[in-house]
Design an enzyme around this catalytic site. Structure first.
Site, PDB file in Angstrom:
ATOM      1  N   HIS A 221       0.829  -1.208   0.000  1.00  0.00           N
ATOM      2  CA  HIS A 221       0.000   0.000   0.000  1.00  0.00           C
ATOM      3  C   HIS A 221       0.869   1.266   0.000  1.00  0.00           C
ATOM      4  O   HIS A 221       0.582   2.224  -0.717  1.00  0.00           O
ATOM      5  CB  HIS A 221      -0.917   0.019   1.232  1.00  0.00           C
TER       6      HIS A 221
ATOM      7  N   HIS B  12       0.773  -2.965   9.398  1.00  0.00           N
ATOM      8  CA  HIS B  12       2.196  -2.877   9.074  1.00  0.00           C
ATOM      9  C   HIS B  12       2.991  -2.251  10.208  1.00  0.00           C
ATOM     10  O   HIS B  12       2.472  -1.438  10.976  1.00  0.00           O
ATOM     11  CB  HIS B  12       2.414  -2.052   7.806  1.00  0.00           C
TER      12      HIS B  12
END
Length: 401
Positions: free
Chosen positions: A141, A190
Site C-alpha cells: 500500500h 504494518h
C-alpha cells in the site's frame, strides 16, 4: 469441506512459524536478513499498539479501513481504464507500469523474506479482504500510494498550469498519501519498518520510470514485432523467478495478476497504436464532441466488458483446466471462501494437517493452474482496456473516428 475449512482456520499467520522452519527453506542470505529485520519488527510491537490504542475511534476505524482500498489493485482496475478511454494514453501506461511494478517488487520481497505482520494481539488488525493473510514486509500500500503521488506530482509541476492548481493538486496528493500510509499503522497491518521499506521502494520505482518514461513509451508504441515477443518472454520469466511459497500466503496472486495486466496493457497499446483507430497512441476523445451522456456510457460499457470477461473467463478456465491437469496427474488447488478469508486447499489431499505443522515442507506451493488462470484473465483485462474496448467504442457509436 466444512471440516477442511475448520482446520484451515487454525493455521497460524504467514511468517510466524519457528525460525528453524525458515532457516531450512530460505536461502542462507535471505534467512539472515529475515532474522535481522524480524527482531526490529518485534521491537516495534509495543509502540504500534500504543499508537493504535491512543487514537482508536469508530469514525477513524471506518475512514482508515476504507481508505486502504485506494492502495489496492481493485481500485486501480476501476481507475486506470479511464485514462486510456479519455485520451491520456501516456498517463495510463505510466500509472499501470508504476502500480504493477510496485506490487511485483513488494510481492517478490514478501515471498523472499517471509516476514510477519505486527503481532495480533496486542495489535488489532482492521482490514477488508484477505490482505491480513499476507506477509508484512514491505508495505505494498505504501509503495503504491507514494509512487503514484510522486508520479502525479512530477506531472503537475512539469506542465503549464497556474499556481492554484499546483497547490490544490499537491495538497490532495499529500492527503491521499498520508491517509493510505498512516492508515496501515492505524489499522495494525504494518510495522514502521514495513512502511519505511515500502517508501524506499516507491521512490525507486517512481525514479526509474520518470527517468526512462520517454524511452519506455517509444518502445511500447513502435511497430516492431519484437515488442510482444520481448514482453511475453519477460512476463513468463517473472512468473518463474518468484520464490516458492512456503507459508499459507496468497500475496503471489496479486503479483501474477499485475504481471498479466502489464503484459496485456503493453501488447494492447502496441497493437492499438499501429491501428487506424489510434491518435498518436491515444484513444480519440473530446468532451465537447461526445458530451456527458456518451462519456458516462463509455465508462459503464467498458467496465461492464471488463467484469464480464473476468467472471466468464475465470469460470471457463476453472471448468476446463482441472480435468486437463488431472489427466496429466498435476496437483492443483481450490479456493475455499469462508468469512471473506481465502484459504488455499490442495484438492488431492484429504488431510491438511501439514499446513499447521512446524515441520518444513515444500508441498505448499501455488501450482500452475492458478498461475495460468490469473495470467490469462488479467492479461486479457489489460488488452481489453487499451485495445479491444476502444475499438468497440467506435463500432457502437461512442467513438470519435
Amino acid at each position: 469441506m466444512t471440516t477442511t475449512a475448520a482446520k484451515l482456520q487454525q493455521i497460524i499467520d504467514a511468517g510466524t512459524h519457528p525460525e528453524s522452519y525458515y532457516d531450512k527453506l530460505l536461502p542462507p542470505t535471505s534467512a539472515q536478513i529475515r532474522r535481522w529485520l524480524l527482531s526490529t519488527i518485534r521491537k516495534e510491537t509495543r509502540l504500534l499498539a500504543k499508537i493504535q490504542n491512543s487514537l482508536r475511534h469508530p469514525l477513524l476505524d471506518l475512514f482508515f479501513t476504507y481508505s486502504a482500498i485506494l492502495g489496492t489493485h481493485t481500485f486501480f482496475v476501476l481507475l486506470l481504464p479511464t485514462f486510456f478511454w479519455f485520451g491520456y494514453g501516456s498517463l495510463g501506461r505510466g500509472l499501470t507500469l508504476i502500480t504493477t511494478s510496485g506490487v511485483i517488487c513488494t510481492g517478490f520481497l514478501k515471498d523472499s523474506l517471509c516476514l510477519p505482520r505486527p503481532s495480533s494481539p496486542p495489535i488489532r488488525r482492521l482490514c477488508i479482504g484477505s490482505h491480513h493473510l499476507e506477509y508484512g514486509f514491505p508495505s505494498t500500500h505504501t509503495t503504491n500510494a507514494v509512487s503514484i503521488a510522486l508520479f502525479f506530482l512530477t506531472h503537475i509541476y512539469s506542465i503549464e498550469s497556474n499556481s492554484m492548481f499546483k497547490f490544490v493538486g499537491t495538497v490532495c496528493l499529500i492527503i491521499y498519501c498520508l491517509s493510505v500510509v498512516f492508515g496501515r499503522i492505524y489499522c495494525g497491518m504494518h510495522s514502521l519498518t514495513d512502511i519505511f521499506a515500502g517508501f524506499i521502494l516507491a521512490i525507486l520505482v517512481w525514479w526509474i520510470h520518470w527517468s526512462f518514461q520517454v524511452h519506455i513509451d517509444a518502445f511500447i508504441l513502435n511497430e516492431s514485432w519484437s515488442v510482444p515477443v520481448i514482453v511475453i518472454t519477460l512476463g513468463i520469466s517473472l512468473v518463474y523467478m518468484f520464490p516458492e511459497v512456503i507459508d499459507n500466503c496468497p500475496c503471489i496472486e496479486d503479483c501474477i495478476a499485475c504481471i498479466g495486466a502489464a503484459v496485456g496493457m503493453i501488447i494492447g497499446s502496441w497493437n492499438f497504436s499501429n491501428s487506424r483507430f489510434s491518435n498518436n497512441g491515444n484513444v480519440p476523445y473530446d468532451y465537447n464532441s461526445t458530451g456527458f451522456a456518451v462519456t458516462l456510457l463509455r465508462v459503464v460499457f467498458g467496465l461492464t466488458i471488463v467484469f464480464i470477461w473476468r467472471i466468464v473467463m475465470k469460470k471457463f478456465l476453472l471448468a476446463v483446466l482441472p480435468p486437463i491437469y488431472k489427466a496429466l496427474d498435476l496437483i492443483y488447488q481450490d479456493f475455499i471462501i469462508k468469512k471473506k478469508n481465502i484459504y488455499l486447499v490442495n484438492r488431492f489431499l484429504s488431510d491438511v494437517s501439514y499446513l499447521k505443522s512446524n515441520e518444513p515442507t515444500k508441498n505448499l506451493v501455488i501450482p500452475p493452474i492458478d498461475v495460468t488462470i490469473k495470467l490469462v484473465v488479467y492479461t486479457g483485462i489489460g488488452w481489453l482496456v487499451v485495445d479491444a474496448i476502444p475499438v468497440l467504442f467506435e463500432i457502437f457509436g461512442m467513438g470519435m473516428c
